[in-house]
Enzyme design. Structure first.
Site, PDB file in Angstrom:
ATOM      1  N   SER A 159       2.151   4.489  -0.279  1.00  0.00           N
ATOM      2  CA  SER A 159       3.510   4.036  -0.592  1.00  0.00           C
ATOM      3  C   SER A 159       3.693   4.022  -2.099  1.00  0.00           C
ATOM      4  O   SER A 159       2.967   3.300  -2.808  1.00  0.00           O
ATOM      5  CB  SER A 159       3.724   2.633  -0.038  1.00  0.00           C
ATOM      6  OG  SER A 159       4.791   2.029  -0.731  1.00  0.00           O
ATOM      7  N   ASP A 187       9.715   3.644  -0.203  1.00  0.00           N
ATOM      8  CA  ASP A 187      10.339   2.375   0.169  1.00  0.00           C
ATOM      9  C   ASP A 187      11.670   2.188  -0.532  1.00  0.00           C
ATOM     10  O   ASP A 187      11.716   1.987  -1.748  1.00  0.00           O
ATOM     11  CB  ASP A 187       9.406   1.216  -0.215  1.00  0.00           C
ATOM     12  CG  ASP A 187       8.210   1.138   0.715  1.00  0.00           C
ATOM     13  OD1 ASP A 187       8.421   1.038   1.927  1.00  0.00           O
ATOM     14  OD2 ASP A 187       7.069   1.185   0.212  1.00  0.00           O
ATOM     15  N   MET A 213      14.880  -0.110  -1.108  1.00  0.00           N
ATOM     16  CA  MET A 213      15.280  -1.531  -0.974  1.00  0.00           C
ATOM     17  C   MET A 213      16.594  -1.758  -1.708  1.00  0.00           C
ATOM     18  O   MET A 213      16.795  -1.223  -2.800  1.00  0.00           O
ATOM     19  CB  MET A 213      14.205  -2.422  -1.580  1.00  0.00           C
ATOM     20  CG  MET A 213      12.819  -2.194  -0.991  1.00  0.00           C
ATOM     21  SD  MET A 213      11.661  -3.405  -1.634  1.00  0.00           S
ATOM     22  CE  MET A 213      10.124  -2.790  -0.937  1.00  0.00           C
ATOM     23  N   MET A 261      14.877  -0.146   3.800  1.00  0.00           N
ATOM     24  CA  MET A 261      14.983  -1.610   3.916  1.00  0.00           C
ATOM     25  C   MET A 261      16.331  -1.982   3.320  1.00  0.00           C
ATOM     26  O   MET A 261      16.424  -2.590   2.249  1.00  0.00           O
ATOM     27  CB  MET A 261      13.821  -2.275   3.173  1.00  0.00           C
ATOM     28  CG  MET A 261      12.510  -2.181   3.934  1.00  0.00           C
ATOM     29  SD  MET A 261      11.074  -2.453   2.882  1.00  0.00           S
ATOM     30  CE  MET A 261      10.861  -0.805   2.254  1.00  0.00           C
ATOM     31  N   MET A 282       5.831  -3.862  10.777  1.00  0.00           N
ATOM     32  CA  MET A 282       5.592  -4.504   9.479  1.00  0.00           C
ATOM     33  C   MET A 282       4.514  -5.578   9.651  1.00  0.00           C
ATOM     34  O   MET A 282       4.644  -6.463  10.499  1.00  0.00           O
ATOM     35  CB  MET A 282       6.864  -5.168   8.950  1.00  0.00           C
ATOM     36  CG  MET A 282       7.960  -4.220   8.504  1.00  0.00           C
ATOM     37  SD  MET A 282       7.519  -3.017   7.226  1.00  0.00           S
ATOM     38  CE  MET A 282       6.867  -4.048   5.913  1.00  0.00           C
ATOM     39  N   ASP A 285       2.583  -1.062   8.243  1.00  0.00           N
ATOM     40  CA  ASP A 285       2.936  -1.143   6.825  1.00  0.00           C
ATOM     41  C   ASP A 285       2.794  -2.577   6.325  1.00  0.00           C
ATOM     42  O   ASP A 285       3.480  -3.480   6.810  1.00  0.00           O
ATOM     43  CB  ASP A 285       4.386  -0.644   6.684  1.00  0.00           C
ATOM     44  CG  ASP A 285       4.857  -0.546   5.245  1.00  0.00           C
ATOM     45  OD1 ASP A 285       4.053  -0.791   4.334  1.00  0.00           O
ATOM     46  OD2 ASP A 285       6.036  -0.201   5.047  1.00  0.00           O
TER      47      ASP A 285
HETATM   48  C1  DX5 Z   1       6.731  -3.534   1.737  1.00  0.00           C
HETATM   49  C2  DX5 Z   1       6.769  -2.021   1.827  1.00  0.00           C
HETATM   50  C3  DX5 Z   1       5.429  -1.418   1.868  1.00  0.00           C
HETATM   51  C4  DX5 Z   1       4.578  -1.702   0.639  1.00  0.00           C
HETATM   52  C5  DX5 Z   1       3.194  -1.947   1.162  1.00  0.00           C
HETATM   53  O1  DX5 Z   1       7.997  -4.036   1.918  1.00  0.00           O
HETATM   54  O2  DX5 Z   1       7.477  -1.591   2.982  1.00  0.00           O
HETATM   55  O3  DX5 Z   1       5.481  -0.023   2.134  1.00  0.00           O
HETATM   56  O4  DX5 Z   1       4.537  -0.679  -0.299  1.00  0.00           O
HETATM   57  O5  DX5 Z   1       2.395  -2.359   0.109  1.00  0.00           O
HETATM   58  P1  DX5 Z   1       0.880  -2.836   0.343  1.00  0.00           P
HETATM   59  O6  DX5 Z   1       0.158  -1.702   0.999  1.00  0.00           O
HETATM   60  O7  DX5 Z   1       0.406  -3.128  -1.045  1.00  0.00           O
HETATM   61  O8  DX5 Z   1       0.943  -4.055   1.212  1.00  0.00           O
HETATM   62 ZN    ZN Z   2       7.285   0.574   3.572  1.00  0.00          ZN
END
Ligand code: DX5
Ligand code: ZN
Length: 225
Positions: free
Chosen positions: A10, A37, A39, A70, A139, A177
């Site tokens: 990611s 990702d 957001m 997201m 998640m 994830d």
């Molecule tokens: C969190 C994201 C993830 C994030 C995961 O909201 O959707 O994709 O990058 O990060 P790690 O692997 O560090 O938990």
């Molecule tokens: Zn993600």
């Protein structure tokens, strides 16, 4: 049987000042998929990037682009992300009023469609649309930030989803994830996950190739035991 597990770094944890260099580095290091990702500061408290950044990165890499939206009202942006070069698009069940319609739109755009579920969202949110999905994104942290701790009961959620998919007899894949590292990768794969997203476990390590190798080894070891 050993299933092929895909490792999806990611870029949330990458150096944003050198994104294209980072993307090329993880591709060379053996990544299977690139997780992006998106957001909006509403659905989640954080803000990242939009379709312009996805489009700018597209010519830099041959990796599958997996865009995790997201955002509220994702329908408004599906076409933009498809045009920007997304191969897979996932939307959150919690952000969609007519989830099946949204999924149908993603597929009509020629992309693979996934539904993401927050830790507290029950699996029943996808039960009746499973045949129309390519993957479910479970998640294992609350979305919004990298580097959070894996929520342990999510392993059981993955196991139950895996059973639900088997009973429905559909080829839906499970993506996980949040908090994925060698210590957690094995458990989620044993429970049925086939696509592992990892942000900090890859980008916080100087050597991306070893980081990806360690994840892959952990995933495969657990499957065999
Ligand atoms: C969190 C994201 C993830 C994030 C995961 O909201 O959707 O994709 O990058 O990060 P790690 O692997 O560090 O938990
Ligand atoms: Zn993600």
């Amino acid at each position: 049987m050993v299933r092929k597990v895909l490792i999806a770094p990611s870029i949330l944890s990458a150096n944003f000042a050198h994104l294209s260099r980072e993307v090329r580095a993880v591709e060379l290091a053996g990544a299977d998929v690139l997780h992006l990702d998106v957001m909006d500061g509403h659905f989640v408290p954080n803000i990242t990037f939009g379709p312009a950044v996805v489009a700018a990165l597209r010519p830099q890499s041959r990796l599958v682009f997996d865009v995790h939206l997201m955002i509220e009202e994702p329908d408004r942006y599906l076409e933009d992300f498809a045009r920007a070069g997304a191969d897979w698009i996932s939307v959150h069940a919690e952000a969609c009023r007519h989830l099946h319609r949204t999924i149908t739109r993603i597929k009509d755009l020629g992309k693979k469609a996934g539904v993401a579920l927050n830790p507290a969202t029950p699996l029943s949110a996808v039960e009746w649309i499973l045949p129309d999905l390519d993957f479910v994104l479970i998640m294992s942290v609350n979305p919004g930030f990298g580097g959070q701790k894996f929520i342990p009961q999510i392993t059981e959620k993955i196991r139950r989803l895996s059973r639900m998919i088997a009973e429905a007899g559909v080829p839906v894949k499970i993506q996980v994830d949040g908090g994925i590292a060698p210590e957690t990768a094995g458990k989620v794969v044993a429970a049925g996950a086939e696509i592992l997203v990892a942000g900090s476990a890859v980008f916080d390590r100087g050597d991306y190739a070893s980081a990806i190798q360690d994840l892959r080894r952990a995933a495969e070891t657990q499957q065999e035991s």
